[in-house]
Scaffold this active site. Structure first.
Site, PDB file in Angstrom:
ATOM      1  N   SER A 114      35.023  51.764  52.501  1.00 60.29           N
ATOM      2  CA  SER A 114      34.241  50.942  51.586  1.00 60.29           C
ATOM      3  C   SER A 114      32.757  50.955  51.959  1.00 60.29           C
ATOM      4  CB  SER A 114      34.764  49.497  51.622  1.00 60.29           C
ATOM      5  OG  SER A 114      33.913  48.636  50.908  1.00 60.29           O
ATOM      6  N   TYR A 136      29.606  51.500  46.086  1.00 58.93           N
ATOM      7  CA  TYR A 136      29.166  50.415  45.222  1.00 58.93           C
ATOM      8  C   TYR A 136      27.692  50.665  44.900  1.00 58.93           C
ATOM      9  CZ  TYR A 136      33.167  47.238  46.008  1.00 58.93           C
ATOM     10  OH  TYR A 136      34.409  46.644  46.028  1.00 58.93           O
ATOM     11  N   THR A 161      33.301  53.062  42.379  1.00 55.86           N
ATOM     12  CA  THR A 161      34.024  51.919  41.834  1.00 55.86           C
ATOM     13  C   THR A 161      33.305  51.428  40.584  1.00 55.86           C
ATOM     14  OG1 THR A 161      34.992  51.252  43.937  1.00 55.86           O
ATOM     15  CG2 THR A 161      34.756  49.548  42.275  1.00 55.86           C
ATOM     16  N   LYS A 255      37.024  54.984  40.185  1.00 55.07           N
ATOM     17  CA  LYS A 255      38.030  53.963  40.509  1.00 55.07           C
ATOM     18  C   LYS A 255      37.818  52.752  39.598  1.00 55.07           C
ATOM     19  CE  LYS A 255      39.692  51.163  44.418  1.00 55.07           C
ATOM     20  NZ  LYS A 255      39.380  49.813  43.919  1.00 55.07           N
ATOM     21  N   HIS A 279      41.387  46.569  40.792  1.00 53.95           N
ATOM     22  CA  HIS A 279      40.750  46.004  41.981  1.00 53.95           C
ATOM     23  C   HIS A 279      41.692  45.038  42.699  1.00 53.95           C
ATOM     24  CE1 HIS A 279      36.539  46.313  43.552  1.00 53.95           C
ATOM     25  NE2 HIS A 279      36.984  45.370  44.358  1.00 53.95           N
ATOM     26  N   ARG A 282      41.446  41.375  41.774  1.00 56.71           N
ATOM     27  CA  ARG A 282      40.333  40.602  42.334  1.00 56.71           C
ATOM     28  C   ARG A 282      39.111  40.564  41.427  1.00 56.71           C
ATOM     29  NH1 ARG A 282      41.109  40.289  48.085  1.00 56.71           N
ATOM     30  NH2 ARG A 282      38.961  40.710  48.691  1.00 56.71           N
ATOM     31  N   GLY A 311      49.383  46.581  44.100  1.00 57.57           N
ATOM     32  CA  GLY A 311      50.751  46.089  44.112  1.00 57.57           C
ATOM     33  C   GLY A 311      51.738  46.887  44.933  1.00 57.57           C
TER      34      GLY A 311
END
Length: 386
Positions: A114, A136, A161, A255, A279, A282, A311
Site C-alpha cells: 500500500s 493512491y 486504486t 483496483k 475495498h 470500507r 470476503g
C-alpha cells in the site's frame, strides 16, 4: 517456542487467526483492521455472497495429483492467492509490511504494498519476491514521485486504486478517534494499557509512520494526514489514467472495478488487468459484493486477467471465485490477522491454511487443476433464489 507461535499452531481457520489478532491488538487497532463503512452492509455482503454459492463435485476423476499454480501476465504464482494492499500494517506488527512481503515471497505469491505502508517501498522491494505497488493519488506531483520511486526500486506491477475519491465513513475509526499521530485520550490509554504485548512493541519500535511520505522528497505532514484520512484527488479521471499509462511501462492494474462498462473502458485505455473490489466494504456501503460483480466484469475484460478481493476466508472461497471468472484472488484481512497474531510466521500460516484448503477442495470436487475451474463446477442456485 513463543506463546504466539504455540497459539498459532492451534489455529485451524480464519476465525481462529482473527481471535488471536483481537486478543493481541488494542480495540481501536483491531477495529481499524476488521471494520467497514457505515452499517457495514457491504462488508457482510462479501461473506454472504460466498456462503450462497455452492460447488458441484464430479465423481471418479483422477485427482491423485493436483495443481494450484497459475500464470498471470509475467508471473507464476504457486497458488492463486496474493496479499491485498493494507495500510498501516506496521500497527499490527513491527515492520509488518516487510514481514508480510517475506512470507509472500517464501510462499511464491505476490504481495501488494500500500501507498499507506509503514515501511518504504524500497525496503519492501529489498525483501524479495517481486512485490507490487498500490498507488493512491493524493496529489498528482506526489503520485508521479511515487511512480518514479517504484520504477527505480524494480516494481513491475502498479495497482491504481480507483474507489477512493473521498473516504468512506468508517464509524468504528471515528468512535475511537483513530489517527496518526495517536490521540492519547483516557479511553485510548486504557485500551493500550490492557494490551501489554502491543504496548511493548510500540515502546520498543515507536509508533509507525507513513514511511513513503516521510521524506522531504515525497511529502510532508499534510500529505500524511491526507493519506490517512483518504483525502484523495477526486478529479482523477480516465484522462489522468491515460497519462499514468504513458508514464508506467510495465503491468498496470485498476483496483475497485465493479461495473462491466468500466472494465471495457479500462481495456480500451490499455490497462493490463483489473481487480474486482469494493475495498473490503470500507468505502461505499451498499455496493455489491465483489463475487456478485465478478462474472460481468470478467466477461467484459475479455482476455485481460481479472482478480478479486473481498470476503475471502477459506480456500473454498478461492475456488468459488476462480469458477466464477477470476484468475486469482487477493486477501487482505486474513493474512493481516496472521500478522497481528505472530508476525511473519502468522502470515505464512494464513497462506498455508488457504493453500491446504484449496488442495482439499480440488480433490473433493474432482478437479485436478485450478486452471480447469469454471461455471460447470458451480451448482445451480435453488429455484427459491432465482
Amino acid at each position: 517456542m513463543s506463546t504466539a507461535v504455540r497459539a498459532l499452531a492451534r489455529a485451524l481457520n480464519a476465525g481462529d487467526l482473527r481471535h488471536l489478532a483481537r486478543r493481541r491488538l488494542p480495540r481501536m487497532v483491531f477495529d481499524y483492521l476488521d471494520g467497514g463503512a457505515e452499517e457495514e452492509l457491504t462488508l457482510r455482503a462479501n461473506r454472504r455472497a460466498f456462503e450462497s454459492v455452492f460447488l458441484l463435485p464430479r465423481a471418479l476423476r483422477d485427482v491423485g495429483e493436483r495443481s494450484q499454480s497459475v500464470r498471470i501476465l509475467d508471473q507464476t504464482w504457486s497458488s492463486p492467492v496474493g496479499i491485498a494492499p493494507i495500510g498501516l500494517a506496521g500497527l499490527f506488527w513491527p515492520d509488518g509490511d516487510v514481514a508480510a512481503a517475506r512470507a509472500a515471497a517464501r510462499a511464491g505469491v505476490p504481495y501488494v504494498l500500500s501507498t499507506a505502508s509503514c515501511s518504504t517501498l524500497e525496503a519492501v522491494a529489498r525483501a524479495g519476491g517481486n512485490p507490487w505497488f498500490q498507488l493512491y493519488v493524493i496529489e498528482r506531483g506526489l503520485a508521479d514521485s511515487l511512480v518514479e520511486r517504484a520504477l527505480a526500486a524494480g516494481y513491475r506491477h502498479l495497482v491504481l486504486t480507483t474507489d477512493v475519491p473521498v473516504s468512506g465513513r468508517r464509524e468504528r475509526d471515528l468512535r475511537h478517534g483513530f489517527s496518526l499521530p495517536m490521540r492519547w485520550r483516557a479511553r485510548t490509554l486504557w485500551d493500550v494499557a490492557t494490551h501489554p504485548r502491543w504496548l511493548m512493541q510500540v515502546a520498543r519500535y515507536g509508533v509507525p509512520q507513513l514511511a513513503n511520505l516521510a521524506s522531504a522528497a515525497a511529502g510532508n505532514a499534510q500529505a500524511q494526514a491526507a493519506l490517512l484520512q483518504r483525502r484523495m484527488d477526486a478529479g482523477f479521471d480516465w484522462e489522468a489514467l491515460r497519462r499514468l499509462r504513458r508514464r508506467w511501462p510495465h503491468a498496470l492494474w485498476l483496483k475497485g472495478i465493479l461495473h462491466a462498462d468500466d472494465a471495457r473502458r479500462a481495456c480500451a485505455e490499455g490497462v493490463d488487468g483489473m481487480i474486482v473490489s469494493n475495498h473490503g466494504g470500507r468505502q461505499l456501503d451498499g455496493a455489491p459484493a465483489s463475487l456478485e460483480a465478478l462474472p460481468a466484469v470478467a466477461q467484459a475484460a475479455g482476455d485481460r486477467p481479472v482478480l478479486l478481493d473481498g470476503g475471502i476466508r477459506r480456500g473454498g472461497d478461492v475456488v468459488k471465485a476462480l469458477a466464477s471468472g477470476a484468475r486469482g484472488v487477493l486477501m487482505g484481512r486474513l493474512p493481516m490477522y496472521g500478522l497481528a497474531a505472530a508476525g511473519e510466521a502468522g502470515v505464512a500460516a494464513a497462506l498455508d491454511l488457504v493453500r491446504q484448503d484449496i488442495d482439499r477442495v480440488l480433490a473433493l470436487l474432482g478437479c485436478d487443476d485450478v486452471g480447469s475451474l469454471g461455471t460447470p463446477w458451480l451448482a445451480a442456485p435453488p429455484a427459491s433464489r432465482l
